[in-house]
Design a protein around this motif. Structure first.
Motif, PDB file in Angstrom:
ATOM      1  N   TYR A 183       0.835  -1.718  -0.087  1.00 51.85           N
ATOM      2  CA  TYR A 183       0.023  -0.012   0.123  1.00 51.85           C
ATOM      3  C   TYR A 183       1.258   0.957   0.260  1.00 51.85           C
ATOM      4  O   TYR A 183       0.748   2.341   0.008  1.00 51.85           O
ATOM      5  CB  TYR A 183      -1.161  -0.453   1.059  1.00 51.85           C
ATOM      6  CG  TYR A 183      -2.298  -0.691   0.665  1.00 51.85           C
ATOM      7  CD1 TYR A 183      -3.012  -1.211  -0.546  1.00 51.85           C
ATOM      8  CD2 TYR A 183      -2.729  -1.901   2.009  1.00 51.85           C
ATOM      9  CE1 TYR A 183      -3.760  -1.903  -0.427  1.00 51.85           C
ATOM     10  CE2 TYR A 183      -3.571  -2.838   1.281  1.00 51.85           C
ATOM     11  CZ  TYR A 183      -4.436  -2.653   0.444  1.00 51.85           C
ATOM     12  OH  TYR A 183      -5.105  -3.842  -0.134  1.00 51.85           O
TER      13      TYR A 183
ATOM     14  N   VAL B  76       0.207   1.470  -4.140  1.00 51.74           N
ATOM     15  CA  VAL B  76      -0.450   1.227  -3.768  1.00 51.74           C
ATOM     16  C   VAL B  76      -1.512   2.418  -3.000  1.00 51.74           C
ATOM     17  O   VAL B  76      -1.724   2.021  -1.966  1.00 51.74           O
ATOM     18  CB  VAL B  76      -1.228  -0.371  -4.358  1.00 51.74           C
ATOM     19  CG1 VAL B  76      -2.897  -0.079  -5.133  1.00 51.74           C
ATOM     20  CG2 VAL B  76      -0.421  -1.419  -4.951  1.00 51.74           C
ATOM     21  N   ASP B  77      -2.501   2.826  -3.770  1.00 48.35           N
ATOM     22  CA  ASP B  77      -3.900   4.280  -2.727  1.00 48.35           C
ATOM     23  C   ASP B  77      -4.518   2.584  -2.329  1.00 48.35           C
ATOM     24  O   ASP B  77      -5.539   2.497  -3.367  1.00 48.35           O
ATOM     25  CB  ASP B  77      -4.334   5.198  -3.950  1.00 48.35           C
ATOM     26  CG  ASP B  77      -5.692   5.615  -3.436  1.00 48.35           C
ATOM     27  OD1 ASP B  77      -5.245   5.667  -2.035  1.00 48.35           O
ATOM     28  OD2 ASP B  77      -5.231   6.196  -3.675  1.00 48.35           O
ATOM     29  N   LYS B  78      -4.709   2.340  -1.378  1.00 51.01           N
ATOM     30  CA  LYS B  78      -5.754   1.719  -0.900  1.00 51.01           C
ATOM     31  C   LYS B  78      -6.440   1.949  -1.252  1.00 51.01           C
ATOM     32  O   LYS B  78      -8.019   1.610  -1.274  1.00 51.01           O
ATOM     33  CB  LYS B  78      -5.175   1.135   0.566  1.00 51.01           C
ATOM     34  CG  LYS B  78      -6.486   0.786   0.882  1.00 51.01           C
ATOM     35  CD  LYS B  78      -5.730  -0.462   2.925  1.00 51.01           C
ATOM     36  CE  LYS B  78      -6.977  -0.848   3.191  1.00 51.01           C
ATOM     37  NZ  LYS B  78      -6.893  -1.107   4.960  1.00 51.01           N
TER      38      LYS B  78
ATOM     39  N   THR C 134      -8.539   3.896  -3.237  1.00 54.15           N
ATOM     40  CA  THR C 134      -9.113   3.701  -4.276  1.00 54.15           C
ATOM     41  C   THR C 134      -8.513   2.289  -5.406  1.00 54.15           C
ATOM     42  O   THR C 134      -9.123   2.182  -6.442  1.00 54.15           O
ATOM     43  CB  THR C 134      -8.473   4.742  -5.888  1.00 54.15           C
ATOM     44  OG1 THR C 134      -6.747   3.930  -5.720  1.00 54.15           O
ATOM     45  CG2 THR C 134      -8.483   6.363  -5.320  1.00 54.15           C
ATOM     46  N   THR C 135      -8.215   1.259  -4.576  1.00 58.15           N
ATOM     47  CA  THR C 135      -8.993   0.165  -4.483  1.00 58.15           C
ATOM     48  C   THR C 135      -9.660  -1.161  -4.956  1.00 58.15           C
ATOM     49  O   THR C 135     -10.263  -0.903  -3.630  1.00 58.15           O
ATOM     50  CB  THR C 135      -7.510  -1.095  -4.266  1.00 58.15           C
ATOM     51  OG1 THR C 135      -6.713  -0.390  -4.036  1.00 58.15           O
ATOM     52  CG2 THR C 135      -7.121  -2.134  -4.485  1.00 58.15           C
ATOM     53  N   SER C 136      -9.920  -1.277  -5.855  1.00 60.42           N
ATOM     54  CA  SER C 136     -11.434  -2.229  -5.071  1.00 60.42           C
ATOM     55  C   SER C 136     -11.219  -3.294  -4.751  1.00 60.42           C
ATOM     56  O   SER C 136     -10.134  -3.589  -3.957  1.00 60.42           O
ATOM     57  CB  SER C 136     -11.814  -2.654  -6.901  1.00 60.42           C
ATOM     58  OG  SER C 136     -10.350  -3.731  -7.540  1.00 60.42           O
ATOM     59  N   ASP C 137     -12.929  -3.587  -4.045  1.00 60.10           N
ATOM     60  CA  ASP C 137     -13.023  -4.924  -3.066  1.00 60.10           C
ATOM     61  C   ASP C 137     -11.964  -5.936  -3.676  1.00 60.10           C
ATOM     62  O   ASP C 137     -11.587  -6.543  -2.747  1.00 60.10           O
ATOM     63  CB  ASP C 137     -14.681  -4.672  -2.629  1.00 60.10           C
ATOM     64  CG  ASP C 137     -14.923  -3.895  -2.309  1.00 60.10           C
ATOM     65  OD1 ASP C 137     -14.110  -2.797  -1.558  1.00 60.10           O
ATOM     66  OD2 ASP C 137     -16.073  -3.685  -1.556  1.00 60.10           O
TER      67      ASP C 137
ATOM     68  N   MET D 286      -9.124  -6.096  -5.869  1.00 62.35           N
ATOM     69  CA  MET D 286      -7.947  -6.385  -5.609  1.00 62.35           C
ATOM     70  C   MET D 286      -8.132  -6.028  -4.345  1.00 62.35           C
ATOM     71  O   MET D 286      -6.634  -6.754  -4.049  1.00 62.35           O
ATOM     72  CB  MET D 286      -7.669  -4.785  -6.571  1.00 62.35           C
ATOM     73  CG  MET D 286      -6.095  -4.978  -6.199  1.00 62.35           C
ATOM     74  SD  MET D 286      -4.798  -6.070  -7.056  1.00 62.35           S
ATOM     75  CE  MET D 286      -5.797  -5.926  -8.595  1.00 62.35           C
ATOM     76  N   GLN D 287      -8.087  -5.516  -3.364  1.00 64.61           N
ATOM     77  CA  GLN D 287      -7.525  -5.720  -1.557  1.00 64.61           C
ATOM     78  C   GLN D 287      -7.952  -7.775  -1.305  1.00 64.61           C
ATOM     79  O   GLN D 287      -7.041  -7.480  -0.076  1.00 64.61           O
ATOM     80  CB  GLN D 287      -8.897  -4.972  -0.930  1.00 64.61           C
ATOM     81  CG  GLN D 287      -8.718  -3.050  -0.859  1.00 64.61           C
ATOM     82  CD  GLN D 287      -9.319  -2.167   0.090  1.00 64.61           C
ATOM     83  OE1 GLN D 287      -9.532  -3.187   0.829  1.00 64.61           O
ATOM     84  NE2 GLN D 287      -9.591  -1.372  -0.546  1.00 64.61           N
TER      85      GLN D 287
ATOM     86  N   ILE E 275      -4.675  -9.308  -2.988  1.00 65.84           N
ATOM     87  CA  ILE E 275      -3.867  -8.599  -1.649  1.00 65.84           C
ATOM     88  C   ILE E 275      -3.661  -9.225  -0.645  1.00 65.84           C
ATOM     89  O   ILE E 275      -1.812  -9.440  -0.361  1.00 65.84           O
ATOM     90  CB  ILE E 275      -3.394  -6.439  -1.827  1.00 65.84           C
ATOM     91  CG1 ILE E 275      -3.612  -6.710  -3.279  1.00 65.84           C
ATOM     92  CG2 ILE E 275      -2.479  -6.306  -1.083  1.00 65.84           C
ATOM     93  CD1 ILE E 275      -3.968  -4.739  -3.193  1.00 65.84           C
TER      94      ILE E 275
END
Length: 297
Positions: free
Chosen positions: A189, A192-194, A196-199, A201-202, A205
């Motif tokens: 993170y 990567v900007d948390k 703006t990260t999709s569910d 993609m989270q 990760i």
């Protein structure tokens, strides 16, 4: 959300993620335990071990100990994940947020160690029952009968004969698991900007970070896992202490023997840990307990 309302959600999410992942991988755990307890017979690796168990005992044998596994890890998961978040918050309260954030690795390790120690008090009796059923398929038909038989024939102390090994295994395992996971997540993170990260993609990760954490945790805790399987396989001799039994087992195993079944365990623990963090994160979102206690910078 705070207090009991918040931490009960962490506990429920932890209970579900641990019981589902450990329970779902019961067949792998059965084969791994057989390799640890009888490496001379089960010497063909993970896939070969599956074949041997099925040929000798039928496919149903791969679900041996499923009851104690689900029950034990439901309790353990609640105290492990809920406790981890609780003890992190206590560290923040004692140290102050800035000091906790600056010393976050120590906070992760201390919080996970405290949470796991508490969780193991509840896990140990069920884990002892599971190992006895897996190592001796004719010992009992399931969780209740196995638990009752051990209690009646060997007493309450038999459930905690493996408490030392389980702490020796689980505490370093959990410290590595949470410590490595937090560090990997933090590194991701930063790039990567948390927000703006999709569910989806989270979740991905969380899966990847959990897999790395699981591999690290498995390697660190493997010797104690093998000793735990050995000490719970049979009861000790009259007058023999748990410490003397552990010393004897350690001498018999040696370093190489203590890593019997490491391939199966890497697969199992890596998969379990990846699944746990993915499920834990998703359930926390569903329950409205997002984020947890964050101290990463």
């Amino acid at each position: 959300m705070s207090g009991v309302s918040l931490y009960s959600r962490f506990a429920l999410a932890g209970a579900i993620c641990c019981s589902v992942t450990h329970g779902g991988l019961t067949p792998v755990d059965v084969v791994k335990t057989r390799i640890q307890l009888d490496p001379v017979t089960y010497n063909r690796g993970l896939i070969g071990g599956f074949r041997q168990v099925i040929q000798k005992e039928g496919a149903g044998a791969l679900l041996t100990g499923a009851g104690p596994t689900f029950a034990g890890y439901f309790l353990q998961g609640a105290f492990k994940f809920g406790g981890y978040e609780f003890f992190k918050q206590q560290a923040i309260s004692i140290l102050g947020y800035e000091n906790a954030a600056n010393n976050r690795t120590a906070v992760y390790l201390a919080s996970s160690a405290c949470a796991e120690t508490l969780a193991d008090v509840f896990l140990c009796p069920l884990e002892a029952t599971r190992i006895r059923i897996v190592s001796e398929p004719t010992f009992a038909s399931g969780l209740v009968s196995g638990f009752s038989k051990i209690y009646k024939t060997e007493g309450l102390g038999a459930f905690y004969s493996g408490f030392g090994p389980i702490l020796f295994k689980q505490v370093p395992y959990t410290m590595a698991k949470f410590g490595v996971y937090e560090k990997v997540i933090e590194a991701v993170y930063k790039r990567v900007d948390k927000a703006t990260t999709s569910d989806g993609m989270q979740t991905t990760i969380n899966l990847g970070s959990g897999l790395i954490a699981g591999f690290a945790a498995a390697i660190i805790s493997q010797p104690a896992d093998t000793m735990l399987s050995k000490i719970n396989k049979t009861k000790g001799l009259p007058g023999e202490s748990t410490t003397s039994r552990l010393i004897k087992i350690a001498k018999e195993l040696g370093l190489r023997g203590s890593y019997s079944g490491i391939g199966a365990r890497l697969f199992m623990v890596g998969t379990i840990t990846a699944g746990q963090f993915a499920i834990y994160g998703d359930i926390k979102k569903a329950l409205g307990a997002t984020g947890g206690v964050e101290i990463a910078k």
